[in-house]
Design a protein around this motif. Structure first.
Motif, PDB file in Angstrom:
ATOM      1  N   SER A 292     -49.623   1.157  51.968  1.00  0.00           N
ATOM      2  CA  SER A 292     -48.158   1.153  51.963  1.00  0.00           C
ATOM      3  C   SER A 292     -47.592  -0.238  51.696  1.00  0.00           C
ATOM      4  O   SER A 292     -46.495  -0.380  51.144  1.00  0.00           O
ATOM      5  CB  SER A 292     -47.616   1.681  53.298  1.00  0.00           C
ATOM      6  OG  SER A 292     -47.990   0.812  54.370  1.00  0.00           O
ATOM      7  N   ALA A 295     -47.563  -0.800  47.998  1.00  0.00           N
ATOM      8  CA  ALA A 295     -46.401  -0.126  47.420  1.00  0.00           C
ATOM      9  C   ALA A 295     -45.139  -0.952  47.636  1.00  0.00           C
ATOM     10  O   ALA A 295     -44.281  -1.034  46.744  1.00  0.00           O
ATOM     11  CB  ALA A 295     -46.243   1.265  48.035  1.00  0.00           C
ATOM     12  N   ARG A 296     -45.037  -1.580  48.810  1.00  0.00           N
ATOM     13  CA  ARG A 296     -43.849  -2.410  49.071  1.00  0.00           C
ATOM     14  C   ARG A 296     -43.831  -3.620  48.146  1.00  0.00           C
ATOM     15  O   ARG A 296     -42.760  -4.023  47.663  1.00  0.00           O
ATOM     16  CB  ARG A 296     -43.833  -2.855  50.536  1.00  0.00           C
ATOM     17  CG  ARG A 296     -42.479  -3.392  50.969  1.00  0.00           C
ATOM     18  CD  ARG A 296     -42.429  -3.769  52.437  1.00  0.00           C
ATOM     19  NE  ARG A 296     -41.074  -4.111  52.830  1.00  0.00           N
ATOM     20  CZ  ARG A 296     -40.747  -4.706  53.974  1.00  0.00           C
ATOM     21  NH1 ARG A 296     -41.702  -5.020  54.854  1.00  0.00           N
ATOM     22  NH2 ARG A 296     -39.485  -5.002  54.233  1.00  0.00           N
ATOM     23  N   ARG A 298     -44.991  -3.735  45.096  1.00  0.00           N
ATOM     24  CA  ARG A 298     -44.596  -3.255  43.771  1.00  0.00           C
ATOM     25  C   ARG A 298     -43.108  -2.936  43.706  1.00  0.00           C
ATOM     26  O   ARG A 298     -42.422  -3.274  42.728  1.00  0.00           O
ATOM     27  CB  ARG A 298     -45.430  -2.029  43.392  1.00  0.00           C
ATOM     28  CG  ARG A 298     -46.923  -2.331  43.203  1.00  0.00           C
ATOM     29  CD  ARG A 298     -47.709  -1.073  42.860  1.00  0.00           C
ATOM     30  NE  ARG A 298     -49.128  -1.345  42.688  1.00  0.00           N
ATOM     31  CZ  ARG A 298     -49.700  -1.754  41.542  1.00  0.00           C
ATOM     32  NH1 ARG A 298     -48.935  -1.917  40.471  1.00  0.00           N
ATOM     33  NH2 ARG A 298     -50.998  -1.974  41.474  1.00  0.00           N
ATOM     34  N   GLU A 299     -42.581  -2.311  44.748  1.00  0.00           N
ATOM     35  CA  GLU A 299     -41.175  -1.911  44.748  1.00  0.00           C
ATOM     36  C   GLU A 299     -40.244  -3.115  44.783  1.00  0.00           C
ATOM     37  O   GLU A 299     -39.259  -3.174  44.045  1.00  0.00           O
ATOM     38  CB  GLU A 299     -40.909  -0.988  45.946  1.00  0.00           C
ATOM     39  CG  GLU A 299     -41.567   0.385  45.800  1.00  0.00           C
ATOM     40  CD  GLU A 299     -41.636   1.136  47.122  1.00  0.00           C
ATOM     41  OE1 GLU A 299     -41.115   0.619  48.133  1.00  0.00           O
ATOM     42  OE2 GLU A 299     -42.235   2.235  47.143  1.00  0.00           O
TER      43      GLU A 299
END
Length: 367
Positions: A292, A295-296, A298-299
């Motif tokens: 996770s 993902a953070r 990348r976002e």
């Protein structure tokens, strides 16, 4: 977009231990003379053509303070950080008769502060330097911390010295003329500070990515001050990168490798952005980090326009990148060492990662 300041607030002064202060504000270039040692007779103002107008303001303030001003124009970008350019600065200092009570003032981006800082560190074994960063990247990273250096064909910043400035002046007004691509690239170092130490940085950007890029608004100023505070705390505790300071290299091992194989055509911040994703993927492969958090990464990076992948063309293949990483300053002998995360705000050292982890992370960012 946030509203512009109705009136510029007072400058913020961020101490770097007991060594020097970083002044952050608008229209503060006139404070440069106050940072010089009493009795300074001569100052060499080192700047690139792109910031000539700001260098003129600094030179005018110095002349008004009865300081003899000499000027040195250096190239833009990484081409400034060469032995040839450094030698020209040494010659100019010698011809002008600079002594140990004189100083260098660096006006410009991180390449100028790195180069001018190394000239100051090496001239007469050390003269004073004041940095006036005019890019976001330089304000939050290069100008603070006392790292100086030049590049060689074998790698970035392999030749240099630790040489703390007498002070740093970050005039936020200079960001109004900064190209947007450079502003975006500078946010990579800000985001790095959020992942290694100050999660509020990440919260602010996630809440309003556009505000993070508004040079006239309060959000970017808060981000700048928070990132400088992170770096000031780290370097005050570990100037020479013997332990804690290594965390500031998060994302830099792979990022510097991209810069080297691309012959410095990539912006530093762009390379570091991809480098942070690589480091996060590597930490996940090693069982340290939850997916996770990848993902953070990348976002957040994508939300402000930073790259999260590197489409490596030949000869910038995995072997070339691995060779470049082996020359990283954190390496010890044949052992690669990375700054990794166990979570947001929890950096650790990852030594000798398995080859399959390295390749797995490479595949994730270079599909």
């Amino acid at each position: 977009m946030t509203e512009p300041y109705a009136a510029a607030p007072a400058p913020t002064v961020i101490p770097v231990g007991d060594s020097y202060d970083v002044v952050v504000g608008r229209d503060v270039l006139g404070q440069v003379p106050s940072l010089l040692r009493e009795g300074t007779l001569r100052v060499l103002v080192v700047a690139s053509p792109a910031v000539a107008a700001y260098a003129d303001q600094v030179a005018g303030a110095l002349a008004a303070a009865a300081v003899q001003v000499h000027r040195a124009e250096v190239p833009d970008a990484e081409s400034a950080k060469s032995v040839d350019v450094l030698a020209r600065l040494w010659s100019q200092l010698g011809q002008a008769g600079f002594t140990r009570t004189d100083a260098i003032v660096c006006v410009g981006g991180g390449t100028v502060t790195d180069l001018g800082g190394f000239a100051a560190a090496s001239w007469l074994r050390g003269v004073d330097v004041v940095h006036v960063p005019t890019t976001l990247l330089a304000m939050v990273d290069a100008a603070v911390g006392g790292k100086t250096g030049i590049n060689t064909p074998e790698g970035k910043n392999l030749v240099g010295a630790f040489h703390e400035p007498r002070g740093v002046v970050c005039d936020l007004s200079t960001l109004s003329t900064l190209p947007r691509a450079d502003l975006v690239a500078g946010l990579a170092e800000v985001i790095k500070g959020g992942f290694i130490a100050d999660p509020v940085i990440l919260d602010l950007i996630e809440r309003d990515p556009a505000a993070a890029l508004d040079v006239s608004g309060p959000v970017l100023r808060e981000l700048i001050e928070r990132k400088i505070t992170v770096k000031a705390g780290v370097v005050a505790a570990d100037l020479t990168e013997s332990s804690l300071r290594e965390i500031l290299n998060y994302g830099h091992t792979f990022g510097h490798a991209i810069e080297q194989v691309e012959h410095y055509r990539w912006r530093h911040g762009d390379a570091v952005a991809v480098g942070m994703v690589y480091a996060a993927e590597l930490a996940c492969a090693a069982g340290l980090l939850d997916p996770s958090v990848i993902a953070r990464h990348r976002e957040i990076l994508t939300s402000v326009g930073l790259p999260i992948r590197y489409d490596a063309p030949p000869p910038a293949s995995w072997p070339a990148l691995l060779t470049a990483m082996s020359r990283d300053k954190k390496s010890r002998g044949a052992m690669l060492r990375f700054v990794a995360l166990r979570g947001v705000g929890d950096p650790v050292r990852l030594e000798g990662p398995r080859e399959e982890w390295l390749e797995q992370a490479f595949t994730a960012v270079c599909p």
